[in-house]
Design a protein around this motif. Structure first.
Motif, PDB file in Angstrom:
ATOM      1  N   PRO A 128      -6.830  -2.031  11.659  1.00  9.05           N
ATOM      2  CA  PRO A 128      -6.870  -3.372  11.060  1.00  9.05           C
ATOM      3  C   PRO A 128      -7.814  -3.428   9.878  1.00  9.05           C
ATOM      4  CG  PRO A 128      -8.131  -3.334  13.102  1.00  9.05           C
ATOM      5  CD  PRO A 128      -7.441  -2.005  13.008  1.00  9.05           C
ATOM      6  N   GLY A 129      -7.455  -4.246   8.888  1.00 12.67           N
ATOM      7  CA  GLY A 129      -8.322  -4.442   7.740  1.00 12.67           C
ATOM      8  C   GLY A 129      -9.289  -5.577   7.983  1.00 12.67           C
ATOM      9  N   PRO A 130     -10.071  -5.953   6.969  1.00  9.26           N
ATOM     10  CA  PRO A 130     -10.970  -7.110   7.092  1.00  9.26           C
ATOM     11  C   PRO A 130     -10.182  -8.373   7.437  1.00  9.26           C
ATOM     12  CG  PRO A 130     -11.462  -5.828   5.120  1.00  9.26           C
ATOM     13  CD  PRO A 130     -10.180  -5.294   5.651  1.00  9.26           C
ATOM     14  N   GLU A 131     -10.891  -9.393   7.874  1.00  8.63           N
ATOM     15  CA  GLU A 131     -10.253 -10.649   8.265  1.00  8.63           C
ATOM     16  C   GLU A 131      -9.392 -11.194   7.120  1.00  8.63           C
ATOM     17  OE1 GLU A 131     -11.472 -15.047  10.067  1.00  8.63           O
ATOM     18  OE2 GLU A 131     -12.996 -13.509   9.712  1.00  8.63           O
ATOM     19  N   GLY A 132      -8.166 -11.540   7.449  1.00  8.00           N
ATOM     20  CA  GLY A 132      -7.239 -12.072   6.449  1.00  8.00           C
ATOM     21  C   GLY A 132      -6.297 -11.024   5.890  1.00  8.00           C
ATOM     22  N   GLU A 133      -6.573  -9.750   6.172  1.00  4.76           N
ATOM     23  CA  GLU A 133      -5.688  -8.687   5.713  1.00  4.76           C
ATOM     24  C   GLU A 133      -4.758  -8.249   6.840  1.00  4.76           C
ATOM     25  OE1 GLU A 133      -7.671  -5.443   3.850  1.00  4.76           O
ATOM     26  OE2 GLU A 133      -8.655  -6.696   2.328  1.00  4.76           O
ATOM     27  N   GLY A 134      -3.876  -7.299   6.533  1.00  5.37           N
ATOM     28  CA  GLY A 134      -2.954  -6.787   7.529  1.00  5.37           C
ATOM     29  C   GLY A 134      -3.558  -5.632   8.304  1.00  5.37           C
ATOM     30  N   ASP A 135      -2.710  -4.728   8.744  1.00  7.16           N
ATOM     31  CA  ASP A 135      -3.203  -3.561   9.474  1.00  7.16           C
ATOM     32  C   ASP A 135      -2.320  -2.358   9.188  1.00  7.16           C
ATOM     33  OD1 ASP A 135      -0.941  -3.660  11.382  1.00  7.16           O
ATOM     34  OD2 ASP A 135      -1.935  -5.466  12.094  1.00  7.16           O
ATOM     35  N   ILE A 136      -2.842  -1.184   9.520  1.00 13.32           N
ATOM     36  CA  ILE A 136      -2.118   0.081   9.333  1.00 13.32           C
ATOM     37  C   ILE A 136      -1.991   0.758  10.691  1.00 13.32           C
ATOM     38  CG2 ILE A 136      -2.118   2.368   8.266  1.00 13.32           C
ATOM     39  CD1 ILE A 136      -3.871   1.191   6.037  1.00 13.32           C
ATOM     40  N   THR A 137      -0.763   0.979  11.112  1.00  9.73           N
ATOM     41  CA  THR A 137      -0.504   1.772  12.315  1.00  9.73           C
ATOM     42  C   THR A 137      -0.141   3.174  11.857  1.00  9.73           C
ATOM     43  OG1 THR A 137       0.320  -0.160  13.529  1.00  9.73           O
ATOM     44  CG2 THR A 137       0.919   2.017  14.372  1.00  9.73           C
TER      45      THR A 137
ATOM     46  N   ALA B 197      -2.197  13.430   1.423  1.00  5.86           N
ATOM     47  CA  ALA B 197      -2.493  12.556   2.559  1.00  5.86           C
ATOM     48  C   ALA B 197      -3.431  11.417   2.155  1.00  5.86           C
ATOM     49  CB  ALA B 197      -3.108  13.371   3.691  1.00  5.86           C
ATOM     50  N   MET B 198      -4.439  11.725   1.367  1.00  6.20           N
ATOM     51  CA  MET B 198      -5.412  10.693   0.976  1.00  6.20           C
ATOM     52  C   MET B 198      -4.795   9.673   0.023  1.00  6.20           C
ATOM     53  SD  MET B 198      -8.910  12.979   0.701  1.00  6.20           S
ATOM     54  CE  MET B 198      -8.236  14.274  -0.343  1.00  6.20           C
ATOM     55  N   ALA B 199      -3.922  10.147  -0.870  1.00  3.37           N
ATOM     56  CA  ALA B 199      -3.252   9.221  -1.788  1.00  3.37           C
ATOM     57  C   ALA B 199      -2.311   8.291  -1.028  1.00  3.37           C
ATOM     58  CB  ALA B 199      -2.483  10.001  -2.851  1.00  3.37           C
ATOM     59  N   ALA B 200      -1.593   8.857  -0.061  1.00  2.00           N
ATOM     60  CA  ALA B 200      -0.685   8.034   0.736  1.00  2.00           C
ATOM     61  C   ALA B 200      -1.449   6.977   1.519  1.00  2.00           C
ATOM     62  CB  ALA B 200       0.123   8.917   1.674  1.00  2.00           C
ATOM     63  N   MET B 201      -2.616   7.338   2.061  1.00  4.75           N
ATOM     64  CA  MET B 201      -3.420   6.361   2.795  1.00  4.75           C
ATOM     65  C   MET B 201      -3.931   5.268   1.852  1.00  4.75           C
ATOM     66  SD  MET B 201      -4.504   5.382   5.731  1.00  4.75           S
ATOM     67  CE  MET B 201      -4.463   6.746   6.900  1.00  4.75           C
ATOM     68  N   SER B 202      -4.230   5.626   0.620  1.00  6.27           N
ATOM     69  CA  SER B 202      -4.651   4.615  -0.365  1.00  6.27           C
ATOM     70  C   SER B 202      -3.522   3.631  -0.648  1.00  6.27           C
ATOM     71  CB  SER B 202      -5.093   5.296  -1.664  1.00  6.27           C
ATOM     72  OG  SER B 202      -6.242   6.092  -1.458  1.00  6.27           O
ATOM     73  N   VAL B 203      -2.299   4.140  -0.710  1.00  4.17           N
ATOM     74  CA  VAL B 203      -1.132   3.261  -0.898  1.00  4.17           C
ATOM     75  C   VAL B 203      -1.002   2.311   0.291  1.00  4.17           C
ATOM     76  CG1 VAL B 203       1.380   3.191  -1.093  1.00  4.17           C
ATOM     77  CG2 VAL B 203       0.091   4.914  -2.353  1.00  4.17           C
ATOM     78  N   ALA B 204      -1.161   2.844   1.497  1.00  8.29           N
ATOM     79  CA  ALA B 204      -1.082   2.006   2.691  1.00  8.29           C
ATOM     80  C   ALA B 204      -2.175   0.940   2.683  1.00  8.29           C
ATOM     81  CB  ALA B 204      -1.194   2.870   3.944  1.00  8.29           C
ATOM     82  N   GLU B 205      -3.374   1.300   2.258  1.00  7.42           N
ATOM     83  CA  GLU B 205      -4.466   0.325   2.185  1.00  7.42           C
ATOM     84  C   GLU B 205      -4.170  -0.763   1.170  1.00  7.42           C
ATOM     85  OE1 GLU B 205      -8.306   3.124   3.394  1.00  7.42           O
ATOM     86  OE2 GLU B 205      -7.523   3.177   1.342  1.00  7.42           O
TER      87      GLU B 205
ATOM     88  N   ARG C 163      -9.455   5.460   8.328  1.00  2.00           N
ATOM     89  CA  ARG C 163      -9.012   4.499   7.305  1.00  2.00           C
ATOM     90  C   ARG C 163      -7.836   3.657   7.796  1.00  2.00           C
ATOM     91  NH1 ARG C 163      -8.425   8.029   1.890  1.00  2.00           N
ATOM     92  NH2 ARG C 163      -7.704   6.018   1.054  1.00  2.00           N
ATOM     93  N   ALA C 164      -7.169   4.113   8.855  1.00  2.00           N
ATOM     94  CA  ALA C 164      -6.081   3.321   9.436  1.00  2.00           C
ATOM     95  C   ALA C 164      -6.661   2.232  10.337  1.00  2.00           C
ATOM     96  CB  ALA C 164      -5.145   4.232  10.223  1.00  2.00           C
TER      97      ALA C 164
END
Length: 257
Positions: free
Chosen positions: A112-121, A48-56, A109-110
């Motif tokens: 929105p990211g910092p300004e200028g980045e995307g987001d994770i739903t 789960a943590m590795a997959a979230m790192s990929v999403a990030e 960890r899901a």
């Protein structure tokens, strides 16, 4: 981009999911991170943590990422094995106290990211023991996520799919995501479903007397069409068309903007 974490799944299910559910087209825009049920607890927890790192990683590139994890219950079970082996004391129905922090750290960890980045739903599945929504893992996730969709075995057994228990499902984002008219329509539908749920046993047993409760009378009248609406597949005419059909099922006037 879709990132999928399959935690503790059976190996034969993974192949079927890749070949039949995703297929070549689905795999072109998906990343799978898996740890089958026969792998160690450490591997299943890292999945789960590795997959979230990929999403990030993809979020940092400005992409909108859909993160799917099946299931957080197996992630929590793997964490429990590791924590108990390291000497932590079981406290929450057999789970160690650190399981709450582990789940919350993953969920936080899901978004929105910092300004200028995307987001994770993120969509997390939970296996609830005995349909008990007060079960430890379900309770932890219910408190940290923006909403939850409850699936009911009884609804599935009578042949209605998706087997969603609308009355126990909640979205904290919905009021802001819908118009005033849409929210009013949803509220009315929930009232009718709630009235049917309260009186269903009496209705089925023939003990309910027509006229005893106007709301129950209205629920009896629209129940077949409302239940049919809930069994709809993805509509071709979008959200607006769904609200129009919901209003039609309840016999009220409504015109989508």
């Amino acid at each position: 981009m879709v990132v999928i974490a399959l935690i503790g799944e059976r190996g034969r299910e993974l192949r079927e999911f890749v070949e039949r559910v995703l297929g070549p087209e689905g795999m072109k825009r998906s990343v799978l991170v898996t740890a089958t049920s026969d792998q160690s607890a450490l591997a299943r927890r890292r999945c789960a943590m590795a997959a979230m790192s990929v999403a990030e990683h993809f979020r940092a590139q400005g992409l909108h990422v859909l993160f799917l994890a099946d299931s957080i219950t197996r992630f929590a079970e793997a964490h429990r094995e590791v924590a108990l082996a390291s000497g932590e004391t079981p406290a929450l129905r057999g789970y160690p106290p650190s399981v709450a922090q582990a789940i919350m750290s993953l969920a936080e960890r899901a978004g929105p990211g910092p300004e200028g980045e995307g987001d994770i739903t993120a969509v997390f599945s939970v296996l609830v023991a005995g349909s008990d929504m007060e079960e430890t893992i379900a309770d932890i996730l219910r408190g940290v996520l923006d909403g939850h969709v409850v699936m009911d075995r009884k609804i599935a057994e009578r042949g209605r799919y998706p087997a969603i228990d609308l009355l126990r499902s909640v979205s904290r984002s919905l009021p802001e995501a819908a118009t005033e008219g849409e929210n009013a329509l949803i509220s009315q539908a929930r009232q009718l479903l709630g009235a049917w749920d309260r009186a269903e046993m009496m209705i089925q047993a023939g003990l309910y007397a027509k006229g005893s409760d106007p709301l129950v009378d209205a629920a009896i009248k629209v129940w077949p069409s409302l239940d049919g609406f809930l069994a709809e597949t993805a509509p071709l005419d979008g959200i607006a068309g769904s609200f129009n059909r919901l209003a039609e099922a309840m016999g009220v006037k409504y015109s989508a903007p």
